[in-house]
Write a protein that holds these residues in place. Structure first.
Motif, PDB file in Angstrom:
ATOM      1  N   LYS A   3       0.535  -1.263   0.034  1.00  0.00           N
ATOM      2  CA  LYS A   3       0.094  -0.074   0.053  1.00  0.00           C
ATOM      3  C   LYS A   3       0.740   1.379  -0.118  1.00  0.00           C
ATOM      4  N   LEU A   6      -0.230   8.597  -1.218  1.00  0.00           N
ATOM      5  CA  LEU A   6       0.285  10.012  -1.999  1.00  0.00           C
ATOM      6  C   LEU A   6      -0.426  11.122  -1.378  1.00  0.00           C
ATOM      7  N   VAL A  25      -0.759   6.564  -9.874  1.00  0.00           N
ATOM      8  CA  VAL A  25      -1.908   5.864  -9.446  1.00  0.00           C
ATOM      9  C   VAL A  25      -2.144   4.815 -10.391  1.00  0.00           C
ATOM     10  N   PHE A  28       0.514   2.191 -10.386  1.00  0.00           N
ATOM     11  CA  PHE A  28       0.400   1.185  -9.006  1.00  0.00           C
ATOM     12  C   PHE A  28      -1.011   0.255  -9.078  1.00  0.00           C
ATOM     13  N   THR A  35      -3.628   2.052  -3.447  1.00  0.00           N
ATOM     14  CA  THR A  35      -3.186   3.389  -3.109  1.00  0.00           C
ATOM     15  C   THR A  35      -4.141   4.250  -2.464  1.00  0.00           C
ATOM     16  N   ALA A 175       6.591   5.058 -10.605  1.00  0.00           N
ATOM     17  CA  ALA A 175       5.509   4.102  -9.708  1.00  0.00           C
ATOM     18  C   ALA A 175       6.041   2.705 -10.105  1.00  0.00           C
ATOM     19  N   SER A 179       6.937   0.308  -7.053  1.00  0.00           N
ATOM     20  CA  SER A 179       6.227  -0.858  -6.505  1.00  0.00           C
ATOM     21  C   SER A 179       7.241  -1.954  -6.404  1.00  0.00           C
TER      22      SER A 179
END
Ligand SMILES: Cc1cc2nc3c(=O)[nH]c(=O)nc-3n(C[C@H](O)[C@H](O)[C@H](O)COP(=O)(O)O)c2cc1C
Length: 209
Positions: A3, A6, A25, A28, A35, A175, A179
């Motif tokens: 998780k 942002l 986002v 992700f 998120t 991202a 991740s």
């Protein structure tokens, strides 16, 4: 599932910073990372008053905005992205007040939570602002995710940022890298635990007192 939180430091919910964060986002979600985008910049966030309340009570004395609420979420998260517009060559005042209080008032370990700073300016000041925001992570044992360029977009409006193709590409790659790091750290932590952190020494003066 990993998780990430942002933070949008801009007063604008759908401005340049939000456009950059929303590009992250999308990735992700493709990567199976949960998120939560939190709008900080539209709140009246006051600065830290160095009162020491948090040292004794584990939370900020001010309950009038988001700091204590985000702190609880940050404790459970694997990563934190902080996004800010550039104001006079620095991150904007609201996000700085927020980050000072968020990091100073929380005593939980942030070790190996992944951090990333994202900045947006029209013309100049992005890299100076980027450096400032990264310092919250690098004093907290938080590894910093990077990308194919410094994590920045350029624009005065969200429409401008949509034309900054390299900026958006930088956000997508950021991202993906973030991740990967969050998943890898979770797996490694499970297998080996976290590295030892010595915290006894607290040197403020040459005689060590
Ligand atoms: C008070 C203020 C100061 C600013 N200072 C700068 C600056 O130093 N350099 C710059 O390039 N843009 C500056 N800008 C423009 C914003 O940084 C830029 O438009 C940013 O992308 C806006 O992001 P947002 O839409 O997420 O708020 C400033 C804007 C404001 C309101």
């Amino acid at each position: 599932m990993a998780k990430v939180i942002l933070l949008n430091g801009s007063p604008k919910a759908n401005g340049c910073t939000a456009t950059a964060l929303n590009e992250m986002v999308k990735i992700f979600h493709e990567e199976g990372v949960e998120t939560e985008l939190i709008h900080v910049g539209n709140k009246g966030v006051r600065g830290c008053i160095s009162c020491g309340y948090c040292v004794k009570n584990g939370k900020c004395i001010f309950n009038d905005d988001l700091v204590n609420e985000v702190a609880a979420k940050f404790e459970l998260a694997d990563g934190l992205v902080v996004g800010s517009p550039v104001y006079y060559g620095s991150p904007n005042g609201t996000i700085l007040s927020f980050m000072d209080r968020l990091f100073y008032s929380t005593s939980f370990s942030k070790q190996m939570k992944v951090g990333a700073a994202v900045v947006s300016c029209r013309r100049g000041g992005n890299t100076a602002s980027f450096d400032v925001l990264n310092k919250y992570f690098t004093i907290s044992s938080m590894p910093v995710a990077s990308s194919t360029y410094w994590n920045q977009v350029h624009g005065f409006t969200a429409e401008d940022v949509k034309k900054d193709l390299e900026g958006l590409q930088t956000m997508r790659n950021l991202a993906r890298n973030m991740s990967f790091m969050m998943k890898a750290f979770a797996e490694t932590r499970e297998k080996y635990g976290l590295p030892l952190q010595e915290c006894e020494a607290f040197t403020s003066f040459p005689d060590g007192k």
